[in-house]
Design an enzyme around this catalytic site. Structure first.
Site, PDB file in Angstrom:
ATOM      1  N   CYS A  36       6.515  -6.065   5.897  1.00 21.15           N
ATOM      2  CA  CYS A  36       5.725  -7.241   5.524  1.00 21.15           C
ATOM      3  C   CYS A  36       5.071  -7.098   4.152  1.00 21.15           C
ATOM      4  O   CYS A  36       4.276  -7.919   3.754  1.00 21.15           O
ATOM      5  CB  CYS A  36       4.684  -7.547   6.595  1.00 21.15           C
ATOM      6  SG  CYS A  36       3.499  -6.224   6.810  1.00 21.15           S
ATOM      7  N   ASP A  69       0.820  -1.209   0.000  1.00 19.88           N
ATOM      8  CA  ASP A  69       0.000   0.000   0.000  1.00 19.88           C
ATOM      9  C   ASP A  69       0.853   1.259   0.000  1.00 19.88           C
ATOM     10  O   ASP A  69       0.505   2.243  -0.644  1.00 19.88           O
ATOM     11  CB  ASP A  69      -0.948  -0.003   1.207  1.00 19.88           C
ATOM     12  CG  ASP A  69      -2.173  -0.871   0.935  1.00 19.88           C
ATOM     13  OD1 ASP A  69      -2.750  -0.742  -0.161  1.00 19.88           O
ATOM     14  OD2 ASP A  69      -2.539  -1.681   1.800  1.00 19.88           O
TER      15      ASP A  69
HETATM   16  C1  PEP Z   1       0.854  -3.964   2.530  1.00 21.98           C
HETATM   17  O1  PEP Z   1       0.063  -3.082   2.200  1.00 21.98           O
HETATM   18  O2  PEP Z   1       2.066  -3.934   2.240  1.00 21.98           O
HETATM   19  C2  PEP Z   1       0.401  -5.135   3.291  1.00 21.98           C
HETATM   20  C3  PEP Z   1       1.249  -6.024   3.737  1.00 21.98           C
HETATM   21  O3  PEP Z   1      -0.940  -5.285   3.451  1.00 21.98           O
HETATM   22  P1  PEP Z   1      -1.919  -5.858   2.328  1.00 21.98           P
HETATM   23  O4  PEP Z   1      -1.094  -6.350   1.187  1.00 21.98           O
HETATM   24  O5  PEP Z   1      -2.723  -6.931   2.965  1.00 21.98           O
HETATM   25  O6  PEP Z   1      -2.735  -4.643   1.975  1.00 21.98           O
HETATM   26 MG    MG Z   2      -1.901  -3.046   3.112  1.00 16.86          MG
END
Ligand code: PEP
Ligand code: MG
Length: 566
Positions: free
Chosen positions: A497, A450
């Site tokens: 992450c 994001d």
């Molecule tokens: C991110 O945004 O990097 C994240 C780990 O969350 P998601 O991919 O679930 O939006």
């Molecule tokens: Mg995210």
């Protein structure tokens, strides 16, 4: 044909093309009433038979769904509903229009009831209604959990729910017209270890069901109707990849330490408790992100406190004593929960999602926090809030967490002492005030998926602008550096992450910037561990300032290639 390879591997097999279905329902019938009634009867009988078949096939994996099927079968025999439908047919309507009106009428009544169980049945009613209507219109029904032969799935798009529903035993791979590297179906494909290529633009129009396909994910290439030479060549590469995997498995139980002795934790991202198996198999030192929303997706009602408790406890126990970061619900964006009846938004990624939903619909949030805290006694739990954009949100979420904790202690429940509470940094606003946020939390985890889309203003799902979506953009890298420094200044640990954490080209820079933890798709862990073992952190640290002075993503990438190889 080319696309974006998102889940590694080579797949060879027959295509199953899922066609988009645009449904137009005629209201007034041109047939006689008895003909319409016969059509209705025939579709009821056929759908009932199909549901019985699916139910029979419901093996252990589909256990909980078997019950849904019973309820759905009952719908096809519901005399009150069918009486109303026959009445409308008597008034000159087509069977499909009569069904649509009847189903909506009763679904609305169910939704208005006090009893939660009855409210949940509205979704079943609509599901069966949809099946009946598609049958009447002669449209195909697709159910990816009920495949009996091996296929490569070809679709315009796959929702995370479609992907979660796939029967892994029969899905060799998938190809979609739209989507990007970090769309959630791509992430699911990686955790299921299903080779996948997305964003091909026109695969559904160029491929026919039954065509032989080869997916070469590394090259992002889909070969349609290959010759036998090509098949042999790819079979060979597939075998080589398996060999390489076996070689890497030798470092599975080793810690991740750079050549100059600096330790990093390499953790796995998971979506369901069963993903722990793949995480451990690939040598994960913990879980850095458990995307709990997948517990909410594969169904038509909210998971209860008990169900969630069971899932969290299972992950914590399986991974213990390793750390497990469980993220609270992050719905919205491309992860829709139809049963929450959230309003349609024109910019869902900028809308009502994640912590925003949890701080408004606090009953949902409290249930999840209760389940998490109850499970905390079974392992090393850390809780993380997604999509934080302000300090207020952190304070509100933490206050609810404390309230729920006291409530449970009063009830006599054992809750772990000192559970770390952290936040995701995935909005530029949070990165920019990370010095302030760091004082109120125990850790940061940078969500680059994001963070990239919000920093560069580039939709993570849109293949048309995928060339702009890159973690190597100097703006993204400067924000990452700022977050790490602010976290360390306040004495907290910082992890990452987002998918970038497993990017072998980026890891040298991330190591140099001093991240304590990298959490990635399980299949990326061993290659990352091997790479880190060859890198010198102190040397890389010195290179960070000059890399951040570079002007373009391409320059950064080129520079890092040299450092990664060194
Ligand atoms: C991110 O945004 O990097 C994240 C780990 O969350 P998601 O991919 O679930 O939006
Ligand atoms: Mg995210």
């Amino acid at each position: 044909m080319r696309g974006i390879g998102v889940s590694p591997g080579i797949a060879i097999g027959k295509a199953l093309v899922l066609k988009e279905q645009h449904v137009t329902i005629e209201q007034k019938s041109t047939r006689s009433k008895s003909e319409e009634l016969e059509r209705l009867q025939a579709s009821l009988a056929s759908v009932r038979q199909k549901l019985e078949e699916i139910k029979k096939k419901a093996t252990l994996e589909l256990g909980d769904k078997a019950q849904i099927l019973d309820t759905q079968i009952l719908v096809t025999q519901d005399e009150e509903l069918l009486g109303a439908v026959r009445g409308s047919i008597g008034g000159g309507m087509t069977a499909e229009a009569a069904l649509e009106i009847g189903i909506e009428f009763y679904a609305k009544i169910l939704e208005g009831m006090d009893n939660e169980y009855m409210r949940e049945r509205a979704a079943d009613l609509r599901d069966v209604g949809g099946r009946l209507i598609r049958h009447l219109l002669g449209l195909e029904q697709q159910d990816l959990s009920a495949l009996t032969e091996d296929y490569i799935i070809v679709a315009r798009d796959l929702t995370p729910t479609d992907t979660a529903n796939m029967n892994k035993a029969h899905v060799l791979g998938f190809v979609t017209d739209i989507g990007g590297r970090t769309s959630h179906s791509a992430i699911m494909a990686r955790s299921l270890e299903i080779p996948a290529i997305v964003g091909t633009k026109d695969s559904t129009s160029r491929i026919k069901t039954g065509d032989l396909l080869i997916l070469d994910v590394k090259e992002g290439e889909v070969i349609i109707e290959p010759d036998s030479q090509q098949v042999d060549l790819y079979e060979k590469s597939r075998a080589e990849m398996e060999e390489e995997k076996k070689r890497l498995l030798k470092i599975k139980t080793q810690p991740s330490i750079s050549a100059d002795g600096h330790k990093v934790e390499l953790a796995a991202n998971i979506g369901t408790p069963t993903d722990c198996e793949g995480a451990l198999y690939n040598g994960a030192e913990g879980i850095g992100l458990f995307r709990t929303e997948f517990l909410y997706l594969k169904r038509d009602n909210l998971p209860t406190e008990e169900e969630q408790y069971t899932a969290y406890k299972s992950v914590l126990k399986t991974m213990a004593p390793r750390p497990v970061v469980i993220r609270t619900l992050d719905v919205g964006g491309d992860k829709e929960l139809s049963y929450l009846n959230l309003p349609r938004e024109s910019n869902p990624f900028l809308g009502y999602r994640a912590i925003r939903v949890c701080l408004k619909q606090t009953d949902i949030f409290r249930t999840q926090l209760r389940a998490l805290l109850k499970a905390s006694a079974y392992g090393n739990l850390k809780i993380m809030f997604p999509m934080i954009s302000s300090l207020d949100e952190v304070r509100q979420a933490k206050a609810l967490f404390e309230e729920v904790k006291l409530e449970l202690i009063k009830e006599g429940v054992t809750v772990s002492e000192g559970i770390e509470v952290g936040i995701m940094i995935e909005i530029p606003a949070a990165a920019l005030i990370s010095d302030v946020l760091a004082k109120e939390v125990d850790f940061f985890s940078i969500g680059t998926n994001d963070l990239i889309q919000y920093t560069i203003a580039v939709d993570r799902m849109n293949e048309g602008i995928a060339y702009l979506y890159t973690p190597f953009h100097p703006a993204v890298l400067r924000l990452i550096k700022m977050v790490i420094e602010n976290g360390h200044q306040a004495g907290i640990w910082v992890g990452m992450c987002g998918e970038a954490a497993g990017d072998l080209d980026l890891i040298p820079l991330l190591l140099g910037m001093g991240l304590e933890e990298l959490s990635m798709s399980a299949i990326s862990i061993l290659p990352a561990r091997e790479l880190i073992g060859r890198l010198n952190q102190e040397e890389l640290k010195k290179k960070v300032p000059e890399i951040l002075q570079l002007g373009t993503a391409q320059e950064v990438q080129e520079k890092l290639k040299v450092l990664g190889g060194a």
